[in-house]
Write an enzyme that holds these catalytic residues in place. Structure first.
Site, PDB file in Angstrom:
ATOM      1  NE  ARG A  43      -2.424  -1.100   3.684  1.00  0.00           N
ATOM      2  CZ  ARG A  43      -2.497  -2.370   4.279  1.00  0.00           C
ATOM      3  NH1 ARG A  43      -2.754  -3.367   3.733  1.00  0.00           N
ATOM      4  NH2 ARG A  43      -2.234  -2.545   5.445  1.00  0.00           N
ATOM      5  CE  LYS A  55     -13.711  10.343   1.888  1.00  0.00           C
ATOM      6  NZ  LYS A  55     -13.444   9.581   0.858  1.00  0.00           N
ATOM      7  CE  LYS A  73     -14.930  12.856  -2.772  1.00  0.00           C
ATOM      8  NZ  LYS A  73     -13.603  12.318  -2.615  1.00  0.00           N
TER       9      LYS A  73
HETATM   10  P1  13P Z   1     -14.447   7.974  -6.393  1.00  0.00           P
HETATM   11  O1  13P Z   1     -14.059   9.022  -6.928  1.00  0.00           O
HETATM   12  O2  13P Z   1     -13.688   6.705  -6.474  1.00  0.00           O
HETATM   13  O3  13P Z   1     -15.892   7.780  -6.014  1.00  0.00           O
HETATM   14  O4  13P Z   1     -13.850   8.216  -4.652  1.00  0.00           O
HETATM   15  C1  13P Z   1     -14.053   9.558  -3.932  1.00  0.00           C
HETATM   16  C2  13P Z   1     -13.954   9.377  -2.630  1.00  0.00           C
HETATM   17  O5  13P Z   1     -13.308   9.695  -1.914  1.00  0.00           O
HETATM   18  C3  13P Z   1     -15.359   8.552  -2.056  1.00  0.00           C
HETATM   19  O6  13P Z   1     -15.575   8.807  -0.709  1.00  0.00           O
END
Ligand code: 13P
Length: 334
Positions: free
Chosen positions: A46, A136, A219
């Site tokens: 990873r 996030k 987002k």
């Molecule tokens: P994806 O762009 O693969 O949907 O992932 C973004 C993300 O951080 C989802 O929480």
């Protein structure tokens, strides 16, 4: 709350046509991704995969922030360089996923509530000490027979708002991510309706908790038909419906909207973003990206877990980062 720090950081993350890289896959998700290329998900693999991407030349021209998983924020390269320092050396803001995942919502089959508020203030304090400047939290809204319920939308909006306020008090810019999933056969109208109701609930909750809107990043999903819907809209309709929905729901105080890719292909995610920015030249917020899969799919395939493929993997990743940055400027990919 240090308002100036929050505002400056949020603006920096999306300045100059830059977007965000989501490499915060949890243990289970990164294993699924590695399974597709037959690589075992060890801590070293990873680290090698992710640090290879993060070291790409000039990455800071296209990427303003990187969302990390807890493990990566604490990791160092073989030579002792901390990964967080590698990110900072590129002029990129390091961030951290702080939610504990979407869990079944009691009493509402098929729906989820994102957990992780317990102990969050203490975790934020530690993450700040480790170098994170933003966070996030992903809430998941499922479209299906009888769902989403208002119970699921309200509970997730409340949790997002509590998370956002805790982060701002602790000195992290919160990325507020309410994802209406693409899974299902629903059409684009249903997605638009559900996205609008969800965003309304989220901003009502953010205001109720006194969240500083100038110091967040939103987002969201794009407005798009379910992946099993027989009728799929083109990029112009996706752009029109997505921006119309955002105009209805997102205050102009929010500095940046960075879409998730959510299962769109790399090319689709770039094209849709480019058409939005081409069609709507000066929206009140920056329209950018925070892609996971749509920045990494080709790079992961190229890598195959082999050191001799690292350069090709980096190149594939940089190419996606560049195209998405150009999409922020409204340049339609050739
Ligand atoms: P994806 O762009 O693969 O949907 O992932 C973004 C993300 O951080 C989802 O929480």
């Amino acid at each position: 709350m240090d308002e100036n720090f929050l505002i400056d950081t949020a603006q920096k993350m999306v300045a100059d046509h830059r977007g965000l890289l989501a490499i915060d896959e949890s243990g289970g998700t990164i294993k699924k991704r590695f399974d597709t290329i037959g690589v075992v998900s060890t801590e070293e693999n990873r680290r090698d995969y992710r640090s290879n991407l993060l070291g790409a030349d000039d990455l800071g021209r296209y990427i303003g922030g990187v969302i990390l998983f807890d493990e990566t924020l604490r990791q160092s390269l073989a030579d002792g360089t901390k990964i967080v320092d590698l990110i900072r050396a590129q002029g990129i803001v390091p961030g951290i996923k702080v939610d504990k995942g979407a869990k079944p919502l009691a009493g509402f089959a098929g729906e989820t509530i994102t957990e992780g508020l317990d102990g969050l203030a203490a975790r934020v304090e530690e993450y700040v000490s480790l170098g994170a400047q933003f966070a996030k939290w992903r809430a998941v809204i499922h479209i299906g027979e009888g769902s989403p319920t208002s119970a699921a939308i309200t509970a997730n909006a409340h949790a997002l708002a509590r998370y956002a306020r805790i982060c701002q008090e602790g000195g992290l810019v919160p990325i507020v991510e309410p994802e209406v999933l693409m899974d299902g056969n629903h059409n684009i109208h249903t997605c638009q309706q559900v996205t609008e109701v969800t965003l309304d609930a989220v901003f009502t909750a953010l205001k109720a908790q006194g969240v500083l809107l100038e110091g967040i990043i939103l987002k969201p999903n794009m407005v798009i038909a379910g992946s099993d819907c027989p009728t799929q809209a083109g990029a112009n309709e996706i752009a029109d419906r997505t921006v119309a929905t955002l105009c209805r729901c997102v205050p102009a105080a929010v500095p940046g909207i960075t879409f998730l890719s959510g299962g769109q292909s790399e090319d689709e995610a770039t094209l849709n973003l480019a058409v939005m920015n081409e069609t709507f030249a000066s929206p009140p917020w920056k329209l950018s990206f925070s892609y996971g899969r749509a920045l990494q799919t080709s790079a992961l395939k190229m890598w195959q877990g082999k050191p001799e493929n690292e350069a090709a993997s980096r190149d594939a990743f940089l190419q996606r980062a560049r195209l998405n940055s150009q999409a922020c400027a409204g340049e339609i990919p050739a």
